[in-house]
Design a protein around this motif. Structure first.
Motif, PDB file in Angstrom:
ATOM      1  N   VAL A  90      45.815  53.114  41.552  1.00 63.27           N
ATOM      2  CA  VAL A  90      47.352  52.875  40.531  1.00 63.27           C
ATOM      3  C   VAL A  90      47.944  54.034  41.605  1.00 63.27           C
ATOM      4  CG1 VAL A  90      48.553  53.600  38.836  1.00 63.27           C
ATOM      5  CG2 VAL A  90      46.403  52.906  38.684  1.00 63.27           C
ATOM      6  N   ILE A 142      45.380  44.665  27.919  1.00 58.09           N
ATOM      7  CA  ILE A 142      44.265  43.955  28.262  1.00 58.09           C
ATOM      8  C   ILE A 142      43.623  44.721  29.239  1.00 58.09           C
ATOM      9  CG2 ILE A 142      45.528  42.014  29.608  1.00 58.09           C
ATOM     10  CD1 ILE A 142      43.237  40.252  28.129  1.00 58.09           C
ATOM     11  N   LYS A 143      43.946  44.855  30.565  1.00 59.61           N
ATOM     12  CA  LYS A 143      42.949  45.903  31.054  1.00 59.61           C
ATOM     13  C   LYS A 143      42.676  46.561  31.104  1.00 59.61           C
ATOM     14  CE  LYS A 143      43.114  47.754  36.057  1.00 59.61           C
ATOM     15  NZ  LYS A 143      43.955  49.187  36.077  1.00 59.61           N
ATOM     16  N   ARG A 148      39.622  46.071  28.510  1.00 62.46           N
ATOM     17  CA  ARG A 148      38.474  45.209  28.623  1.00 62.46           C
ATOM     18  C   ARG A 148      37.619  46.442  29.192  1.00 62.46           C
ATOM     19  NH1 ARG A 148      37.913  40.165  29.412  1.00 62.46           N
ATOM     20  NH2 ARG A 148      40.057  39.657  29.893  1.00 62.46           N
ATOM     21  N   ARG A 205      51.311  34.368  26.387  1.00 62.86           N
ATOM     22  CA  ARG A 205      50.115  34.749  26.646  1.00 62.86           C
ATOM     23  C   ARG A 205      50.046  35.668  26.524  1.00 62.86           C
ATOM     24  NH1 ARG A 205      48.810  32.104  32.859  1.00 62.86           N
ATOM     25  NH2 ARG A 205      48.827  34.357  33.634  1.00 62.86           N
ATOM     26  N   PRO A 206      50.532  37.359  27.285  1.00 59.79           N
ATOM     27  CA  PRO A 206      49.621  38.464  27.687  1.00 59.79           C
ATOM     28  C   PRO A 206      49.272  38.933  25.585  1.00 59.79           C
ATOM     29  CG  PRO A 206      51.748  38.329  28.387  1.00 59.79           C
ATOM     30  CD  PRO A 206      51.702  36.381  27.736  1.00 59.79           C
ATOM     31  N   ARG A 256      45.992  36.643  24.930  1.00 59.76           N
ATOM     32  CA  ARG A 256      45.005  36.831  25.550  1.00 59.76           C
ATOM     33  C   ARG A 256      44.167  38.009  25.010  1.00 59.76           C
ATOM     34  NH1 ARG A 256      45.185  38.150  31.033  1.00 59.76           N
ATOM     35  NH2 ARG A 256      42.156  36.933  30.921  1.00 59.76           N
ATOM     36  N   ARG A 268      36.716  45.679  41.843  1.00 61.29           N
ATOM     37  CA  ARG A 268      37.993  46.672  41.895  1.00 61.29           C
ATOM     38  C   ARG A 268      37.800  47.559  43.076  1.00 61.29           C
ATOM     39  NH1 ARG A 268      40.631  50.709  38.790  1.00 61.29           N
ATOM     40  NH2 ARG A 268      39.563  49.298  37.020  1.00 61.29           N
ATOM     41  N   LEU A 317      44.856  45.090  42.896  1.00 61.08           N
ATOM     42  CA  LEU A 317      44.393  44.397  41.470  1.00 61.08           C
ATOM     43  C   LEU A 317      45.126  45.729  40.268  1.00 61.08           C
ATOM     44  CD1 LEU A 317      41.803  42.363  40.624  1.00 61.08           C
ATOM     45  CD2 LEU A 317      43.956  41.690  40.487  1.00 61.08           C
ATOM     46  N   ALA A 318      45.865  46.622  40.401  1.00 64.92           N
ATOM     47  CA  ALA A 318      46.221  47.492  39.629  1.00 64.92           C
ATOM     48  C   ALA A 318      48.091  47.389  39.597  1.00 64.92           C
ATOM     49  CB  ALA A 318      45.847  49.243  40.376  1.00 64.92           C
ATOM     50  N   CYS A 319      48.112  46.717  39.375  1.00 58.02           N
ATOM     51  CA  CYS A 319      50.070  47.060  40.119  1.00 58.02           C
ATOM     52  C   CYS A 319      51.177  45.404  39.549  1.00 58.02           C
ATOM     53  CB  CYS A 319      50.611  47.699  40.371  1.00 58.02           C
ATOM     54  SG  CYS A 319      50.919  46.198  42.682  1.00 58.02           S
ATOM     55  N   SER A 320      50.604  44.759  39.384  1.00 56.32           N
ATOM     56  CA  SER A 320      51.725  43.075  39.695  1.00 56.32           C
ATOM     57  C   SER A 320      52.690  43.116  39.971  1.00 56.32           C
ATOM     58  CB  SER A 320      50.911  42.908  37.950  1.00 56.32           C
ATOM     59  OG  SER A 320      52.883  43.998  37.059  1.00 56.32           O
ATOM     60  N   ASP A 325      39.681  36.513  34.927  1.00 63.76           N
ATOM     61  CA  ASP A 325      40.138  37.888  34.150  1.00 63.76           C
ATOM     62  C   ASP A 325      41.089  38.533  34.699  1.00 63.76           C
ATOM     63  OD1 ASP A 325      39.177  35.706  31.733  1.00 63.76           O
ATOM     64  OD2 ASP A 325      37.248  37.241  32.344  1.00 63.76           O
ATOM     65  N   LEU A 380      44.288  37.615  35.949  1.00 67.93           N
ATOM     66  CA  LEU A 380      45.226  37.286  34.417  1.00 67.93           C
ATOM     67  C   LEU A 380      45.326  38.647  33.836  1.00 67.93           C
ATOM     68  CD1 LEU A 380      42.825  34.389  33.449  1.00 67.93           C
ATOM     69  CD2 LEU A 380      45.211  34.467  34.055  1.00 67.93           C
ATOM     70  N   ASP A 381      44.441  40.199  33.587  1.00 64.52           N
ATOM     71  CA  ASP A 381      44.883  40.322  32.804  1.00 64.52           C
ATOM     72  C   ASP A 381      46.352  41.743  33.532  1.00 64.52           C
ATOM     73  OD1 ASP A 381      42.606  39.851  31.524  1.00 64.52           O
ATOM     74  OD2 ASP A 381      41.620  41.995  31.822  1.00 64.52           O
ATOM     75  N   MET A 382      45.828  41.397  34.674  1.00 62.73           N
ATOM     76  CA  MET A 382      47.757  42.278  35.622  1.00 62.73           C
ATOM     77  C   MET A 382      48.521  41.467  35.306  1.00 62.73           C
ATOM     78  SD  MET A 382      47.048  44.972  36.223  1.00 62.73           S
ATOM     79  CE  MET A 382      48.187  45.782  36.178  1.00 62.73           C
ATOM     80  N   LEU A 383      48.345  40.055  35.640  1.00 61.36           N
ATOM     81  CA  LEU A 383      49.073  39.000  35.821  1.00 61.36           C
ATOM     82  C   LEU A 383      49.806  38.922  34.331  1.00 61.36           C
ATOM     83  CD1 LEU A 383      48.297  36.096  36.459  1.00 61.36           C
ATOM     84  CD2 LEU A 383      50.413  37.367  37.709  1.00 61.36           C
ATOM     85  N   ASP A 384      49.303  39.289  33.404  1.00 66.43           N
ATOM     86  CA  ASP A 384      49.619  39.694  32.363  1.00 66.43           C
ATOM     87  C   ASP A 384      51.039  40.275  31.472  1.00 66.43           C
ATOM     88  OD1 ASP A 384      48.881  37.142  30.991  1.00 66.43           O
ATOM     89  OD2 ASP A 384      47.056  38.695  30.074  1.00 66.43           O
ATOM     90  N   LEU A 385      50.808  41.334  32.674  1.00 62.39           N
ATOM     91  CA  LEU A 385      52.178  42.793  32.632  1.00 62.39           C
ATOM     92  C   LEU A 385      52.909  41.718  33.353  1.00 62.39           C
ATOM     93  CD1 LEU A 385      50.217  46.710  33.112  1.00 62.39           C
ATOM     94  CD2 LEU A 385      51.625  44.859  31.163  1.00 62.39           C
ATOM     95  N   LEU A 389      56.820  35.690  33.991  1.00 61.81           N
ATOM     96  CA  LEU A 389      55.388  35.218  33.863  1.00 61.81           C
ATOM     97  C   LEU A 389      55.337  33.771  34.190  1.00 61.81           C
ATOM     98  CD1 LEU A 389      52.030  35.659  34.385  1.00 61.81           C
ATOM     99  CD2 LEU A 389      52.025  35.919  31.989  1.00 61.81           C
TER     100      LEU A 389
END
Ligand SMILES: Cc1cc2nc3c(=O)[nH]c(=O)nc-3n(C[C@H](O)[C@H](O)[C@H](O)COP(=O)(O)OP(=O)(O)OC[C@H]3O[C@@H](n4cnc5c(N)ncnc54)[C@H](O)[C@@H]3O)c2cc1C
Ligand SMILES: NC(=O)c1ccc[n+]([C@@H]2O[C@H](COP(=O)([O-])OP(=O)(O)OC[C@H]3O[C@@H](n4cnc5c(N)ncnc54)[C@H](OP(=O)(O)O)[C@@H]3O)[C@@H](O)[C@H]2O)c1
Ligand code: FES
Lengths: 501, 170
Positions: A82, A231-232, A235, A279-280, A283, B34, B101-104, B124, B127-132, B136
């Motif tokens: 990050v 979700i990330k 998980r 969706r978010p 899930r 990651r 895979l930490a920002c979208s 998965d 998708l988790d990151m895309l959800d933010l 979308l």
């Protein structure tokens, strides 16, 4: 790296050519913009303004001698990816029209009004440096801490280095269901050999390596459909090595019933149709549900040899933190059990108390119910209940030339990408005003006047080159300890390194 | 002397020290996918500084939020974040976490027929990151996870508006 350099120079060329049309070639005085705060909002606002104007000079004032705000002092040590945004911030700081001026607390060392006298525009990006309180008995006991201070403690924030944290107990309760709650829980539960490879501060590593905590209970006032974490991060908790996930069955059995279309009792949340959720949220809820009711083997395999565990409990509002007989810390937290009422939109349902209660024993309480902004000084309008500066699209109401972005403008609700978007938007608004006749740059000389006032007051400012000395020193210290860096945590020592040759 | 060299290098090539620094920032090994991804990305960045065999390219078009169309060559085997960086496609804030895979912020939207042709569905973690991500869509992907293949010749990818851009003009 060649590629990145090329990107930078081409972008410059392209924007330069578009400048000439918009701002003409002759100009009276070059505008100066001051930014207060060097977190993501500060740096992304600066980036946008510099990119969109050919001659503007941007100075970023920062309270601490070191830049990057919550990217350095908030983001968890086990999330180094990050922090990659620091590279872009560093590029911005290296631009010749940008200066970093650290170790200046605006409001105390210099007033916002004085900045406004020296600058065409001032953008406040000072984030949320306080947090919300519960207002319940026992909140001020030893070992009842705000998650904000606990985060500051493990991340080496100078003001939190001396925090008294006692990990000589088996159970910790975290109040709140946001990402900060998950961060602090994860730090308490992560195997120490993993934390040892991060930039976590050495004294917290010491304390955590002696920790007896086996169980962390995360308690929220609403239900599984209203959790604020993402979700990330969930998980990550479910797959945390050597740690078992236990999700409150009272609520989740109802989730199950609901999915099967049966009645629910009043204590539980209703999910009319999980598939209709966006969706978010769908899930996230599915992951919660599967982890609670139907965990796949890849999870149970981790859980089977767990030495620690975390519990997720819903529909409980804390009503009192009960002290031990010696009052040296908490013994338990009392909760009122809630039910949810109102609104078709599950996210907006409210927690309403029932007359049932619950008590959970513990030796450490972390309150994680949100950060809160504080005003810089009395001259800036402030909404004290929300902890934000009232603004329209970043323009501070009734104060021409004054702007805000990031958490202080919108509340402590964004992840990084959100802070970035907000900062870009405010940057565009500033550019628009610079290009109109709204703002005058006459007699606005920028940092020179401010720096000499600060010098007279005996404030020792820190430049970006100074910060890079601190940065290098930290990396060197880290190398010795086998970690990416060892943060310098005393302001005095930061200044000493910054002043060294 | 060392300091002067470093300074000089930074002026000539500002990213030099940063690339080193990011390698130092890499930490724990407990999220293998990651981490691998990150290291691969770093490797790629380092490799991009030495001459390499000329790769096959296709042409892609980025549809910007303001309607602008940016046509660009894309090397087969690169991911869409690489393509954006290498070709200086000017998308504000794109790729903040540098492909880890930490920002979208590398969110892109594909046409349904193209989305369906991608060899791998999103993991998965993607998708988790895309959800933010803002705006979308069912055919959203993270650019840093989509690898350019030969059959992508002529594809158009849409760059979504950030939340901020979606606000009405001031
Ligand atoms: C514990 C925690 C973990 C997080 N983890 C993630 C994550 O993993 N991923 C993610 O996307 N987002 C994460 N976030 C969110 C992210 O950090 C924020 O969205 C972002 O930092 C907000 O940016 P900001 O610039 O508004 O505020 P800040 O980052 O807080 O920056 C404000 C800056 O202003 C300075 N300042 C304050 N007062 C003054 C003053 N009087 N004078 C001068 N300067 C001043 C502060 O020192 C600070 O440097 C996390 C947040 C927290 C709290
Ligand atoms: N890894 C990451 O990406 C990461 C890590 C950390 C932080 N962040 C971001 O930083 C921002 C701030 O995070 P945060 O966790 O501090 O805040 P948050 O997401 O707003 O969560 C606050 C939590 O506290 C609860 N709460 C608030 N007032 C309460 C009260 N009086 N009593 C009981 N519970 C109460 C809220 O419940 P209600 O919903 O019922 O109000 C919510 O569960 C978020 O945008 C977050 O995503 C991101
Ligand atoms: S660049 Fe951050 S997720 Fe792709």
């Amino acid at each position: 790296m060649r590629v990145l350099y090329k990107r930078l120079s081409l972008t410059r060329l392209r924007t330069l050519s578009s400048y000439c049309c918009r701002w003409g070639s002759s100009r009276s005085a070059d505008p100066h913009v001051a930014i207060v705060g060097s977190g993501p909002a500060g740096f992304y606002t600066a980036q946008q303004i510099i990119k969109g104007h050919p001659t503007v000079r941007v100075d970023i004032y920062e309270k601490l001698p070191v830049p990057f705000g919550l990217v350095r002092f908030g983001v968890a040590p086990d999330h180094p990816e990050v922090k990659n945004c620091i590279h872009t911030f560093t590029q911005t700081a290296h631009r010749d029209r940008c200066s970093f001026i650290g170790n200046v607390q605006v409001g105390k060392d210099i007033k916002v009004a004085d900045l406004q006298k020296a600058y065409t525009a001032v953008v406040l990006c000072h984030g949320s440096s306080n947090d919300r309180k519960l207002g319940i008995p026992g909140e001020d006991l030893p070992n009842v801490l705000s998650a904000r201070s606990f985060v500051g403690w493990y991340n080496g924030l100078p003001e939190d280095v001396g925090l008294s944290v006692n990990l000589d107990c088996e159970t910790a309760i975290v109040l709140g269901h946001g990402n900060v709650a998950l961060d602090v829980a994860r730090v308490l539960l992560t195997p120490i050999d993993i934390l040892a490879k991060t930039d976590i501060s050495d004294y917290s590593m010491d304390a955590l390596s002696k920790s007896r905590i086996k169980k962390v209970v995360l308690v929220g006032r609403r239900g599984p459909l209203q959790v604020a974490f993402t979700i990330k991060e969930l998980r990550e908790m479910i797959t945390l090595p050597k740690c078992r996930t236990v999700i409150d069955l009272l609520t989740l059995s109802s989730l199950n019933e609901n999915i099967d279309g049966e009645e629910t009792n009043t204590h539980t949340v209703t999910i009319e149709n999980i598939n209709e959720l966006p969706r978010p949220r769908r899930r996230l809820t599915e992951l919660l549900y599967n982890a609670a009711v139907n965990p796949p083997e890849k999870y149970t395999k981790i859980w089977n040899d767990a030495t620690r565990e975390w519990h997720l409990k819903f529909l409980r509002s804390p009503s009192e933190i009960v002290p031990t007989s010696s009052k040296e810390g908490p013994e338990a937290v009392k909760f009122i059990i809630n039910m949810l009422e109102g609104d078709d939109d599950p996210l907006r349902r409210k927690a309403v108390p029932t007359d049932e209660t619950d008590v959970i024993p513990c030796g450490l309480v972390l309150r994680s119910i949100g950060y809160k902004g504080v005003p810089l000084d009395e001259t800036v309008p402030f909404d004290t209940s929300r902890g934000v500066i009232p603004n329209k699209k970043g323009r501070v109401d009734g104060f021409p030339g004054l702007y805000c972005s990031g958490w202080i403008a919108e509340g402590p609700v964004f992840v990084l990408a959100g802070a970035m978007n907000n900062a870009f938007a405010t940057g565009k608004v500033v550019l628009e005003d610079l290009g109109s006749s709204k703002l005058s740059s006459e007699n606005k000389g920028g940092k020179d006047a401010v720096l000499s006032a600060l010098q007279q007051k005996g404030v020792k400012t820190v430049t970006f080159t100074d910060w890079e000395k601190i940065d290098q020193a930290e990396i060197l210290l880290g190398e010795k300890a086998g970690k990416p860096r060892e943060k310098i945590v005393s302001i005095k020592e930061m200044i000493r390194v910054a002043s060294s040759e | 002397m060392a300091v002067t060299c470093a300074k000089l290098l930074r002026t000539v090539c500002p990213k030099f020290l940063l690339a080193n620094r990011s390698a130092c920032l890499t930490a724990p090994a407990f999220l293998p996918s990651r981490r691998q991804n990150f290291l691969q990305y770093q490797k790629k960045r380092f490799c991009s500084s030495v001459p390499r065999l000329k790769k096959e390219t296709v042409t892609l078009t980025f549809l910007m939020p303001d309607g602008e169309r940016i046509e660009t060559p894309a090397k087969v085997g690169d991911n869409l974040l690489d393509v954006v960086i290498e070709n200086d496609v000017d998308i504000d804030g794109f790729g903040a976490c540098e492909g880890t895979l930490a920002c979208s912020t590398c969110h892109l939207i594909l046409k349904p027929e193209h989305y369906a042709q991608l060899p791998e569905p999103p993991t998965d973690e993607e998708l988790d990151m895309l959800d933010l991500a803002f705006d979308l869509q069912d055919t959203s992907r993270l650019g840093c996870q989509v690898v350019v293949t030969k059959n992508m010749e002529g594809w158009e990818v849409r760059v979504p508006a950030g939340v901020a851009d979606a606000r009405e003009p001031s």
